[in-house]
Design an enzyme around this catalytic site. Structure first.
Site, PDB file in Angstrom:
ATOM      1  N   TYR A   1     -11.287   3.638  72.945  1.00  0.00           N
ATOM      2  CA  TYR A   1     -10.446   3.330  74.105  1.00  0.00           C
ATOM      3  C   TYR A   1      -9.576   4.541  74.414  1.00  0.00           C
ATOM      4  O   TYR A   1      -8.975   5.131  73.515  1.00  0.00           O
ATOM      5  CB  TYR A   1      -9.558   2.119  73.808  1.00  0.00           C
ATOM      6  CG  TYR A   1      -8.586   1.774  74.909  1.00  0.00           C
ATOM      7  CD1 TYR A   1      -9.032   1.219  76.111  1.00  0.00           C
ATOM      8  CD2 TYR A   1      -7.225   1.998  74.750  1.00  0.00           C
ATOM      9  CE1 TYR A   1      -8.140   0.900  77.124  1.00  0.00           C
ATOM     10  CE2 TYR A   1      -6.318   1.681  75.755  1.00  0.00           C
ATOM     11  CZ  TYR A   1      -6.784   1.142  76.943  1.00  0.00           C
ATOM     12  OH  TYR A   1      -5.903   0.824  77.953  1.00  0.00           O
TER      13      TYR A   1
ATOM     14  N   ASP B   1      -9.050  12.534  71.374  1.00  0.00           N
ATOM     15  CA  ASP B   1      -7.972  11.628  71.784  1.00  0.00           C
ATOM     16  C   ASP B   1      -7.256  11.179  70.509  1.00  0.00           C
ATOM     17  O   ASP B   1      -7.725  10.305  69.790  1.00  0.00           O
ATOM     18  CB  ASP B   1      -8.564  10.441  72.546  1.00  0.00           C
ATOM     19  CG  ASP B   1      -7.509   9.410  72.942  1.00  0.00           C
ATOM     20  OD1 ASP B   1      -6.341   9.540  72.514  1.00  0.00           O
ATOM     21  OD2 ASP B   1      -7.871   8.453  73.662  1.00  0.00           O
TER      22      ASP B   1
ATOM     23  N   LYS C   1       2.868   8.323  71.989  1.00  0.00           N
ATOM     24  CA  LYS C   1       4.297   8.029  71.840  1.00  0.00           C
ATOM     25  C   LYS C   1       4.908   8.445  70.511  1.00  0.00           C
ATOM     26  O   LYS C   1       6.128   8.497  70.384  1.00  0.00           O
ATOM     27  CB  LYS C   1       4.511   6.529  72.074  1.00  0.00           C
ATOM     28  CG  LYS C   1       4.277   6.126  73.531  1.00  0.00           C
ATOM     29  CD  LYS C   1       4.199   4.619  73.709  1.00  0.00           C
ATOM     30  CE  LYS C   1       2.871   4.043  73.267  1.00  0.00           C
ATOM     31  NZ  LYS C   1       1.729   4.526  74.099  1.00  0.00           N
TER      32      LYS C   1
END
Length: 448
Positions: free
Chosen positions: A160, A255, A283
């Protein structure tokens, strides 16, 4: 200690905790937001009960609106590697906030956080801050297309990469397929530029490059796929991927929104010692605040505006509050022995649970890397592809989740989500959690 637990107690379900205030808040939220939430997985559709509305977090614990206390293994989906409300992060944020919270202009804090990252990461030379992992990936894809002057992207089923249109696709039928949209609102033309193949399948990868020779701008992968279970890949596969991209003039994007700074300061790239062309982070670089970044060599990054022709911008990029939190958090991660201690703590936790399940012939495998873990209700030794996960096994997770919630243990509300351990988790926390997990597994596997 494990075997001394009274067998009668192990099989005794606890009553459901009170969710009265959370239920009231959820009912009201449904009048404001689609499904009552601002991100779909929060809706508790895959587990029992209504969503828990969290009121407070401190260290490894969170409290909901009803006053229930939990040991938290979600950690805001990973970035809270120091736990909730870390003193050093909080104090740095308060210090900076007193001078203003948003300027839409450069600040010295951006330089400081960038220097902290770049000086301790051999895989990137320049970076660009953005406001989320999705935005980082979206920007990395545009950079790859602009740099290579090619249009097609190759991704892997089970990875994802956020909700941007060209990546919100799934595999169709066949070994190598154009993606099929996995969301309404994504034009077929977008999906037609995305090729989807199975993880851990070098032959499918080679076939894709043969079929679309000189058309693939980038291959994007979670080097530690952790959004659809923990689908650990071999280093050989990742190296083969690196080699194929190099041979074909295709950029390799890692990623690392989840794995970056989690399994080591240099993330999976450092763990596997494989250099991608572009990296994306999330984050964790902002102490859990809304932030992300993408980085590459100076030569590649200098194709981004204002020095290059590839446009990308963000009004809140480099927000001073997020930069402050990131400086405080990443400074702690660079402390000598930080990762060794965190990984050792996780390995012991996982090994004890696995040993308990194995001794009782429970069909459970706990997969782990760094400080990430995942409960899979399977007897398979390795799960490397999305198709390896039995959807029926999610019913067992659903029951386990309920029992854990009632015992004060919080996991993400889906059996496909991974768990995280932070430096704030104490030995007492982990012993308490293990006992709750043992009891919950006994109930799941001995249910009449």
């Amino acid at each position: 200690m494990v075997d001394s637990i009274n067998k009668k107690d192990k099989k005794q379900a606890k009553p459901d905790i009170s969710r009265e205030k959370s239920a009231e808040l959820y009912a009201k939220a449904k009048t404001y937001f689609p499904g009552g939430v601002n991100s779909p997985v929060r809706a508790f559709k895959s587990v029992y009960g209504t969503p828990l509305f969290i009121a407070k977090g401190d260290g490894s614990h969170i409290w909901d609106a009803d006053g229930n206390e939990f040991i938290d293994f979600c950690c805001s989906w990973g970035p809270l590697i120091l736990g909730h409300n870390n003193v050093k992060v909080r104090e740095k944020v308060i210090e900076v906030m007193q001078h203003g919270m948003s300027f839409g202009a450069p600040t010295a804090l951006e330089n400081e956080l960038a220097e902290l990252i770049l000086n301790n990461n051999q895989f990137i030379e320049k970076l660009r801050f953005v406001s989320s992992g999705t935005e980082a990936v979206m920007s990395a894809i545009r950079l790859a297309r602009g740099y290579t002057k090619r249009d097609k992207i190759l991704k892997f089923e089970g990875c994802y990469h956020g909700h941007s249109d060209s990546l919100l696709v799934k595999a169709g039928s066949g070994l190598v397929t154009f993606g099929e949209t996995s969301s309404a609102g994504v034009p077929k033309s977008f999906a037609d530029e995305t090729i989807v193949v199975a993880l851990n399948d070098v032959e499918a990868l080679k076939e894709a490059f043969n079929e679309f020779k000189d058309q693939i701008a980038a291959v994007i992968i979670e080097p530690v796929p952790a959004n659809n279970g923990l689908l650990l890949q071999t280093r050989d596969f990742l190296q083969a991927l690196r080699d194929i991209c190099t041979e074909n003039g295709t950029l390799l994007i890692f990623d690392e929104v989840i794995s970056g700074f989690r399994i080591g300061f240099e993330g999976a790239a450092g763990y596997y010692k494989i250099k991608p062309d572009i990296l994306t982070y999330g984050k964790i670089i902002g102490g859990g605040l809304p932030v992300g970044c993408y980085g590459a060599s100076a030569e590649i990054m200098d194709h981004i505006s204002p020095v290059g022709s590839i446009y990308q911008a963000g009004t809140l990029s480099g927000n001073p509050v997020a930069m402050a939190a990131g400086i405080a958090q990443l400074s702690e991660l660079l402390t000598k022995g930080f990762y060794d201690e965190l990984h050792s703590k996780t390995e012991e936790f996982v090994a004890t649970i696995q040993n308990y399940a194995t001794k009782r012939n429970y069909k459970l495998k706990v997969f782990t890397i760094g400080s990430i873990f995942w409960f899979a209700f399977t007897d398979q030794e390795h799960i490397t592809k999305a198709d390896d996960i039995d959807p029926a096994s999610m019913d067992k997770f659903k029951k386990m989740h309920r029992e854990l919630i009632n015992r004060g243990i919080y996991l993400g509300p889906s059996g496909y989500e991974v768990g995280f351990i932070s430096s704030a988790h104490t030995k007492t926390d982990l012993e308490t959690a293990k006992r709750a997990i043992f009891e919950s597994l006994d109930l799941v596997f001995n249910e009449k």
